[in-house]
Motif scaffolding. Structure first.
Motif, PDB file in Angstrom:
ATOM      1  N   ILE A  90      48.962  32.410  41.450  1.00 48.68           N
ATOM      2  CA  ILE A  90      47.525  32.350  41.195  1.00 48.68           C
ATOM      3  C   ILE A  90      47.113  30.914  40.868  1.00 48.68           C
ATOM      4  CG2 ILE A  90      45.659  33.116  39.685  1.00 48.68           C
ATOM      5  CD1 ILE A  90      47.453  35.671  39.190  1.00 48.68           C
ATOM      6  N   GLU A  91      47.885  30.273  39.997  1.00 48.00           N
ATOM      7  CA  GLU A  91      47.586  28.887  39.632  1.00 48.00           C
ATOM      8  C   GLU A  91      47.703  27.969  40.848  1.00 48.00           C
ATOM      9  OE1 GLU A  91      48.965  25.447  36.428  1.00 48.00           O
ATOM     10  OE2 GLU A  91      50.062  27.340  36.549  1.00 48.00           O
ATOM     11  N   HIS A  92      48.743  28.169  41.640  1.00 43.71           N
ATOM     12  CA  HIS A  92      48.955  27.352  42.837  1.00 43.71           C
ATOM     13  C   HIS A  92      47.772  27.485  43.794  1.00 43.71           C
ATOM     14  CE1 HIS A  92      51.091  25.506  46.231  1.00 43.71           C
ATOM     15  NE2 HIS A  92      50.681  26.522  46.958  1.00 43.71           N
ATOM     16  N   CYS A  93      47.361  28.731  44.055  1.00 43.55           N
ATOM     17  CA  CYS A  93      46.271  28.964  45.000  1.00 43.55           C
ATOM     18  C   CYS A  93      44.963  28.379  44.486  1.00 43.55           C
ATOM     19  CB  CYS A  93      46.104  30.463  45.252  1.00 43.55           C
ATOM     20  SG  CYS A  93      47.451  31.217  46.183  1.00 43.55           S
ATOM     21  N   SER A  94      44.703  28.537  43.199  1.00 49.23           N
ATOM     22  CA  SER A  94      43.455  28.061  42.617  1.00 49.23           C
ATOM     23  C   SER A  94      43.345  26.543  42.655  1.00 49.23           C
ATOM     24  CB  SER A  94      43.331  28.549  41.168  1.00 49.23           C
ATOM     25  OG  SER A  94      43.334  29.951  41.108  1.00 49.23           O
ATOM     26  N   LYS A  95      44.477  25.842  42.515  1.00 50.55           N
ATOM     27  CA  LYS A  95      44.462  24.382  42.419  1.00 50.55           C
ATOM     28  C   LYS A  95      44.795  23.671  43.725  1.00 50.55           C
ATOM     29  CE  LYS A  95      45.634  24.053  37.495  1.00 50.55           C
ATOM     30  NZ  LYS A  95      46.628  23.550  36.504  1.00 50.55           N
ATOM     31  N   ARG A  96      45.653  24.280  44.546  1.00 48.66           N
ATOM     32  CA  ARG A  96      46.204  23.553  45.689  1.00 48.66           C
ATOM     33  C   ARG A  96      45.595  23.911  47.043  1.00 48.66           C
ATOM     34  NH1 ARG A  96      51.187  21.304  44.234  1.00 48.66           N
ATOM     35  NH2 ARG A  96      51.051  20.786  42.011  1.00 48.66           N
ATOM     36  N   ILE A  97      45.026  25.101  47.169  1.00 48.62           N
ATOM     37  CA  ILE A  97      44.482  25.493  48.469  1.00 48.62           C
ATOM     38  C   ILE A  97      42.989  25.219  48.465  1.00 48.62           C
ATOM     39  CG2 ILE A  97      44.178  27.393  50.117  1.00 48.62           C
ATOM     40  CD1 ILE A  97      46.715  28.637  49.035  1.00 48.62           C
ATOM     41  N   GLU A  98      42.605  24.164  49.167  1.00 53.33           N
ATOM     42  CA  GLU A  98      41.246  23.632  49.080  1.00 53.33           C
ATOM     43  C   GLU A  98      40.190  24.672  49.422  1.00 53.33           C
ATOM     44  OE1 GLU A  98      38.646  19.851  50.800  1.00 53.33           O
ATOM     45  OE2 GLU A  98      40.783  20.037  51.255  1.00 53.33           O
ATOM     46  N   ALA A  99      40.482  25.518  50.403  1.00 52.20           N
ATOM     47  CA  ALA A  99      39.490  26.506  50.846  1.00 52.20           C
ATOM     48  C   ALA A  99      39.133  27.511  49.760  1.00 52.20           C
ATOM     49  CB  ALA A  99      40.016  27.251  52.074  1.00 52.20           C
ATOM     50  N   LEU A 100      39.969  27.621  48.727  1.00 54.10           N
ATOM     51  CA  LEU A 100      39.746  28.610  47.675  1.00 54.10           C
ATOM     52  C   LEU A 100      39.149  28.020  46.405  1.00 54.10           C
ATOM     53  CD1 LEU A 100      43.077  30.634  48.036  1.00 54.10           C
ATOM     54  CD2 LEU A 100      40.937  30.886  49.305  1.00 54.10           C
ATOM     55  N   HIS A 101      38.946  26.708  46.404  1.00 57.48           N
ATOM     56  CA  HIS A 101      38.422  26.052  45.206  1.00 57.48           C
ATOM     57  C   HIS A 101      37.057  26.619  44.816  1.00 57.48           C
ATOM     58  CE1 HIS A 101      41.045  22.171  45.623  1.00 57.48           C
ATOM     59  NE2 HIS A 101      41.737  23.265  45.430  1.00 57.48           N
ATOM     60  N   ASN A 102      36.858  26.798  43.527  1.00 55.20           N
ATOM     61  CA  ASN A 102      35.580  27.240  42.967  1.00 55.20           C
ATOM     62  C   ASN A 102      35.151  28.623  43.438  1.00 55.20           C
ATOM     63  OD1 ASN A 102      35.265  24.699  41.632  1.00 55.20           O
ATOM     64  ND2 ASN A 102      34.577  23.825  43.579  1.00 55.20           N
ATOM     65  N   MET A 103      36.068  29.405  43.940  1.00 54.19           N
ATOM     66  CA  MET A 103      35.768  30.753  44.387  1.00 54.19           C
ATOM     67  C   MET A 103      36.230  31.754  43.332  1.00 54.19           C
ATOM     68  SD  MET A 103      36.956  32.500  48.012  1.00 54.19           S
ATOM     69  CE  MET A 103      36.612  30.989  48.905  1.00 54.19           C
ATOM     70  N   PRO A 104      35.457  32.809  43.045  1.00 50.08           N
ATOM     71  CA  PRO A 104      35.945  33.840  42.128  1.00 50.08           C
ATOM     72  C   PRO A 104      37.268  34.412  42.632  1.00 50.08           C
ATOM     73  CG  PRO A 104      33.616  34.167  42.601  1.00 50.08           C
ATOM     74  CD  PRO A 104      34.107  33.106  43.548  1.00 50.08           C
ATOM     75  N   VAL A 105      38.222  34.594  41.728  1.00 59.68           N
ATOM     76  CA  VAL A 105      39.557  35.058  42.105  1.00 59.68           C
ATOM     77  C   VAL A 105      39.792  36.469  41.567  1.00 59.68           C
ATOM     78  CG1 VAL A 105      42.044  34.660  41.859  1.00 59.68           C
ATOM     79  CG2 VAL A 105      40.492  32.715  42.144  1.00 59.68           C
ATOM     80  N   PHE A 106      40.293  37.320  42.444  1.00 58.34           N
ATOM     81  CA  PHE A 106      40.742  38.664  42.091  1.00 58.34           C
ATOM     82  C   PHE A 106      42.192  38.792  42.551  1.00 58.34           C
ATOM     83  CE2 PHE A 106      36.234  38.895  42.198  1.00 58.34           C
ATOM     84  CZ  PHE A 106      35.852  39.922  41.347  1.00 58.34           C
ATOM     85  N   ILE A 107      42.946  39.671  41.909  1.00 59.88           N
ATOM     86  CA  ILE A 107      44.314  39.902  42.350  1.00 59.88           C
ATOM     87  C   ILE A 107      44.539  41.401  42.517  1.00 59.88           C
ATOM     88  CG2 ILE A 107      45.153  37.798  41.243  1.00 59.88           C
ATOM     89  CD1 ILE A 107      46.465  39.516  39.086  1.00 59.88           C
ATOM     90  N   GLY A 108      45.527  41.733  43.318  1.00 58.65           N
ATOM     91  CA  GLY A 108      45.810  43.146  43.550  1.00 58.65           C
ATOM     92  C   GLY A 108      47.062  43.308  44.375  1.00 58.65           C
ATOM     93  N   GLY A 109      47.232  44.514  44.898  1.00 57.57           N
ATOM     94  CA  GLY A 109      48.406  44.732  45.725  1.00 57.57           C
ATOM     95  C   GLY A 109      48.595  46.183  46.088  1.00 57.57           C
ATOM     96  N   LYS A 110      49.557  46.378  46.978  1.00 57.64           N
ATOM     97  CA  LYS A 110      49.961  47.713  47.414  1.00 57.64           C
ATOM     98  C   LYS A 110      51.088  48.195  46.519  1.00 57.64           C
ATOM     99  CE  LYS A 110      50.348  51.303  50.117  1.00 57.64           C
ATOM    100  NZ  LYS A 110      50.713  52.204  49.009  1.00 57.64           N
ATOM    101  N   SER A 111      50.944  49.361  45.934  1.00 57.25           N
ATOM    102  CA  SER A 111      52.005  50.008  45.159  1.00 57.25           C
ATOM    103  C   SER A 111      52.574  49.060  44.096  1.00 57.25           C
ATOM    104  CB  SER A 111      53.091  50.530  46.105  1.00 57.25           C
ATOM    105  OG  SER A 111      53.994  51.391  45.445  1.00 57.25           O
ATOM    106  N   MET A 112      53.832  48.626  44.247  1.00 55.78           N
ATOM    107  CA  MET A 112      54.447  47.729  43.269  1.00 55.78           C
ATOM    108  C   MET A 112      53.618  46.463  43.067  1.00 55.78           C
ATOM    109  SD  MET A 112      58.019  45.610  43.571  1.00 55.78           S
ATOM    110  CE  MET A 112      57.163  44.398  44.612  1.00 55.78           C
ATOM    111  N   GLY A 113      53.103  45.895  44.158  1.00 53.75           N
ATOM    112  CA  GLY A 113      52.284  44.691  44.042  1.00 53.75           C
ATOM    113  C   GLY A 113      51.033  44.929  43.217  1.00 53.75           C
ATOM    114  N   GLY A 114      50.434  46.115  43.375  1.00 52.10           N
ATOM    115  CA  GLY A 114      49.271  46.465  42.581  1.00 52.10           C
ATOM    116  C   GLY A 114      49.622  46.654  41.119  1.00 52.10           C
ATOM    117  N   ARG A 115      50.775  47.260  40.869  1.00 51.61           N
ATOM    118  CA  ARG A 115      51.217  47.434  39.485  1.00 51.61           C
ATOM    119  C   ARG A 115      51.430  46.076  38.819  1.00 51.61           C
ATOM    120  NH1 ARG A 115      57.045  49.238  37.235  1.00 51.61           N
ATOM    121  NH2 ARG A 115      56.469  49.522  35.059  1.00 51.61           N
TER     122      ARG A 115
END
Length: 226
Positions: A90-115
């Motif tokens: 999450i930290e890497h994506c928020s800081k290093r991927i320019e296209a995602l800068h200043n965008m609201p962040v949500f997290i989730g996943g399928k089954s284990m990833g969601g847990r």
């Protein structure tokens, strides 16, 4: 779609960024225990979300990266390692991927990833909420071994999208858990853990994936526009 392989401190990331036109938010989405980000479910879900204005980051947990590189099956890492990787990602994506800068962040996943997402999202300040696609409420056939304790103290928004006949938690079981009001639950008609319904239902897995994406996008917009 942008594919990124990167290394930061002790973490090696295997990431795909699925870009959306004028996205309202970014969703970092983890895979289930038995298949990685390349699985049809993950790819189809990402495409459905992108079409609804949600940018999506798919990634592989460390043990899945090892499976990919060696071709040998292995069980998932312990929850602590999975959570640490999710947190670092999450930290890497928020800081290093320019296209995602200043965008609201949500997290989730399928089954284990969601847990794992539900076990991480409360402690990460820039994460607005979480989405669990087929939450593993208990191991199949062991309804007494619930994985709900941390959910009972949820304070951030969370939506759980569940097949009605999911062997990891049926609709009747989930409705009996008395989850807090911060958690929304939505059920897919006759859906199994993979959201796949029986033919007699008149529904298809793809329809349920589209419905799950619609519910997810509505949830994200609701949180963002509060």
């Amino acid at each position: 779609m942008t594919t990124v392989s990167n290394k930061a401190e002790s973490h090696t990331f295997d990431i795909e960024v699925h870009h959306a036109n004028n996205p309202v938010a970014c969703l970092v989405l983890g895979h289930g225990a038995g298949a990685g980000k390349e699985h049809d479910f993950m790819q189809d879900m990402a495409q459905a979300l992108v079409s609804k204005g949600i940018a999506v980051v798919l990634f592989n947990f460390p043990y899945m990266q090892t499976i990919k590189s060696t071709g040998k099956r292995r069980p998932p890492d312990k929850a602590e390692k999975l959570m640490a990787h999710f947190d670092a990602l999450i930290e890497h994506c928020s800081k290093r991927i320019e296209a995602l800068h200043n965008m609201p962040v949500f997290i989730g996943g399928k089954s284990m990833g969601g847990r794992m997402a539900t076990m991480v999202y409360e402690s990460v300040s820039n994460v607005k909420g979480a989405i669990a696609l087929g939450y593993p409420f208990h191991p199949p056939g062991k309804p007494d071994k619930t994985r709900t304790e941390h959910l009972l103290s949820a304070t951030k928004p969370l939506i759980i999208i569940q097949g009605e006949r999911d062997t990891f938690g049926t609709k009747a079981e989930v409705e009996s858990y008395a989850l807090p009001s911060e958690i929304q639950c939505a059920f897919l008609e006759d859906g199994a853990h993979s959201f796949k319904p029986r033919k007699a239902s008149g529904k298809t897995q793809q329809e349920h994936i589209e419905k799950a994406a619609t519910l997810t996008a509505a949830f994200i917009n609701q949180v963002v526009n509060k």
